[in-house]
Motif scaffolding. Structure first.
Motif, PDB file in Angstrom:
ATOM      1  N   ALA A   4       0.833  -1.252  -0.176  1.00  0.00           N
ATOM      2  CA  ALA A   4       0.073  -0.035  -0.022  1.00  0.00           C
ATOM      3  C   ALA A   4       0.994   1.433  -0.116  1.00  0.00           C
ATOM      4  O   ALA A   4       1.883   1.477   0.550  1.00  0.00           O
ATOM      5  N   PHE A   5       0.351   2.461  -0.630  1.00  0.00           N
ATOM      6  CA  PHE A   5       1.041   3.645  -0.608  1.00  0.00           C
ATOM      7  C   PHE A   5       0.603   4.443   0.724  1.00  0.00           C
ATOM      8  O   PHE A   5      -0.396   4.249   1.134  1.00  0.00           O
ATOM      9  N   ALA A   6       1.528   5.358   1.076  1.00  0.00           N
ATOM     10  CA  ALA A   6       1.313   6.390   2.043  1.00  0.00           C
ATOM     11  C   ALA A   6       0.790   7.495   1.439  1.00  0.00           C
ATOM     12  O   ALA A   6       1.227   7.814   0.273  1.00  0.00           O
TER      13      ALA A   6
ATOM     14  N   ARG B 270       4.495   9.101  -2.627  1.00  0.00           N
ATOM     15  CA  ARG B 270       3.690   9.209  -1.759  1.00  0.00           C
ATOM     16  C   ARG B 270       2.381  10.143  -2.492  1.00  0.00           C
ATOM     17  O   ARG B 270       2.739  10.871  -3.448  1.00  0.00           O
ATOM     18  N   ILE B 271       0.929   9.668  -2.131  1.00  0.00           N
ATOM     19  CA  ILE B 271      -0.179  10.044  -2.718  1.00  0.00           C
ATOM     20  C   ILE B 271      -0.291  11.433  -2.473  1.00  0.00           C
ATOM     21  O   ILE B 271      -0.642  11.802  -1.186  1.00  0.00           O
ATOM     22  N   LEU B 272      -0.177  12.479  -3.483  1.00  0.00           N
ATOM     23  CA  LEU B 272      -0.258  13.904  -3.195  1.00  0.00           C
ATOM     24  C   LEU B 272      -1.655  14.335  -3.257  1.00  0.00           C
ATOM     25  O   LEU B 272      -2.377  14.918  -2.873  1.00  0.00           O
ATOM     26  N   ALA B 273      -2.283  13.827  -4.316  1.00  0.00           N
ATOM     27  CA  ALA B 273      -3.729  13.880  -4.687  1.00  0.00           C
ATOM     28  C   ALA B 273      -4.229  13.073  -5.575  1.00  0.00           C
ATOM     29  O   ALA B 273      -3.639  11.885  -5.787  1.00  0.00           O
ATOM     30  N   LEU B 274      -5.706  12.833  -5.834  1.00  0.00           N
ATOM     31  CA  LEU B 274      -6.327  12.020  -6.793  1.00  0.00           C
ATOM     32  C   LEU B 274      -6.785  12.792  -7.954  1.00  0.00           C
ATOM     33  O   LEU B 274      -7.124  14.315  -7.821  1.00  0.00           O
ATOM     34  N   VAL B 275      -6.911  12.090  -8.993  1.00  0.00           N
ATOM     35  CA  VAL B 275      -7.552  12.905 -10.179  1.00  0.00           C
ATOM     36  C   VAL B 275      -9.073  12.968 -10.024  1.00  0.00           C
ATOM     37  O   VAL B 275      -9.530  11.960  -9.730  1.00  0.00           O
ATOM     38  N   SER B 276      -9.403  14.447 -10.155  1.00  0.00           N
ATOM     39  CA  SER B 276     -10.635  14.555  -9.958  1.00  0.00           C
ATOM     40  C   SER B 276     -11.394  14.832 -11.093  1.00  0.00           C
ATOM     41  O   SER B 276     -12.441  14.142 -11.655  1.00  0.00           O
TER      42      SER B 276
END
Length: 271
Positions: A139-141, A205-211
């Motif tokens: 899993a990613f942080a 690390r996950i900075l954002a999600l594509v919206s």
């Protein structure tokens, strides 16, 4: 000013289900070596009504965009209509799990226009019926802090590239306003919920999600949101409304016990 540029772009954007971007800089993760380290990114199957991209942030938690978990009537989908296929590549997934519980952020308005307020709340968490162990997909942080680094990337599925992950190694942060980021990453149908990654301190690390996406000064852009506060709120929502996992104990069924004993059923494609 940066915030003014972002607001102008929002006026012409749409959810990533209908967003487009330049087809440059994408690399298909074709073989097992390419996929190594990206197994936690998978395709969310939405009851044969399309797909989104999701990412494991814990063995039993998938992070995606809120608009992915609503149906065409803007109603929250039943969990049994969603499944997660980690690291899907040409029909084969590293692991496949059924959704058990869904938490969409209450600040998101399904069916509402894609404005700054909806983008910053376009986040959902899906708890899986069974965890995916780290030996299968690590899993990613989440990213935290103001240092985004210079290397921002996106890894996603999408229209025309639905059978394997594609990765854009480098895209640029173009603006930021009220926890919404504007980036020039390549997105299209199915990229909704894809992780935008910051390469700070080792593994991304996950900075954002594509919206969603739109156009700004003749360039195609994508929009995402800052995550730590939103994800903490969603985890609290899941804890307040626990759902028991299915009973996985083996049940003995007597031969000749009747058709109602739970045998396999077959359906035609498209049903």
């Amino acid at each position: 000013m940066i915030w003014r540029a972002l607001i102008l772009a929002v006026a012409t954007l749409a959810y990533a289900g209908s967003a487009t971007a330049q087809n440059t800089g994408l690399r298909r993760l074709t073989d097992r070596d390419d996929l190594f380290g990206w197994e936690a990114v998978g395709r969310l199957e939405l009851n044969r009504q399309g797909f989104c991209t999701g990412t494991l942030i814990a063995p039993d938690l998938v992070l995606t965009a809120a608009h992915c978990v609503y149906d065409r009537n803007n109603t929250l989908r039943p969990a049994e209509q969603i499944s997660f296929r980690a690291g899907l590549r040409d029909g084969i997934a590293i692991a496949e799990r059924q959704a058990l519980q869904i938490a969409a952020h209450p600040g998101f308005t399904p069916g509402g226009r894609l404005d700054v307020e909806n983008i910053r709340h376009d986040v959902a968490l899906i708890r899986l019926a069974e965890p995916i162990l780290s030996g299968e997909a690590d899993a990613f942080a989440l990213h935290s802090g103001r240092d985004y680094g210079s290397d921002i990337s996106v890894t996603s599925y999408g229209m025309g590239r639905a059978e394997a992950l594609s990765r854009q190694r480098q895209c640029n942060l173009m603006g930021e306003f009220r926890d919404v980021l504007m980036i020039d990453c390549n997105v299209t149908f199915g990229s909704s919920g894809a992780p935008v990654l910051s390469q700070v301190g080792g593994r991304g690390r996950i900075l954002a999600l594509v919206s969603g996406g739109g156009a700004y000064q003749g360039r195609q852009v994508a929009f995402g949101m800052k995550l730590p506060e939103r994800v903490a709120e969603l985890k609290a929502q899941l804890r307040r409304n626990p759902v028991a996992p299915p009973d996985r104990r083996i049940k003995r069924i007597r031969v000749g016990g009747g058709a109602s004993a739970g045998g396999a059923k077959f359906v035609r494609v498209g049903e």
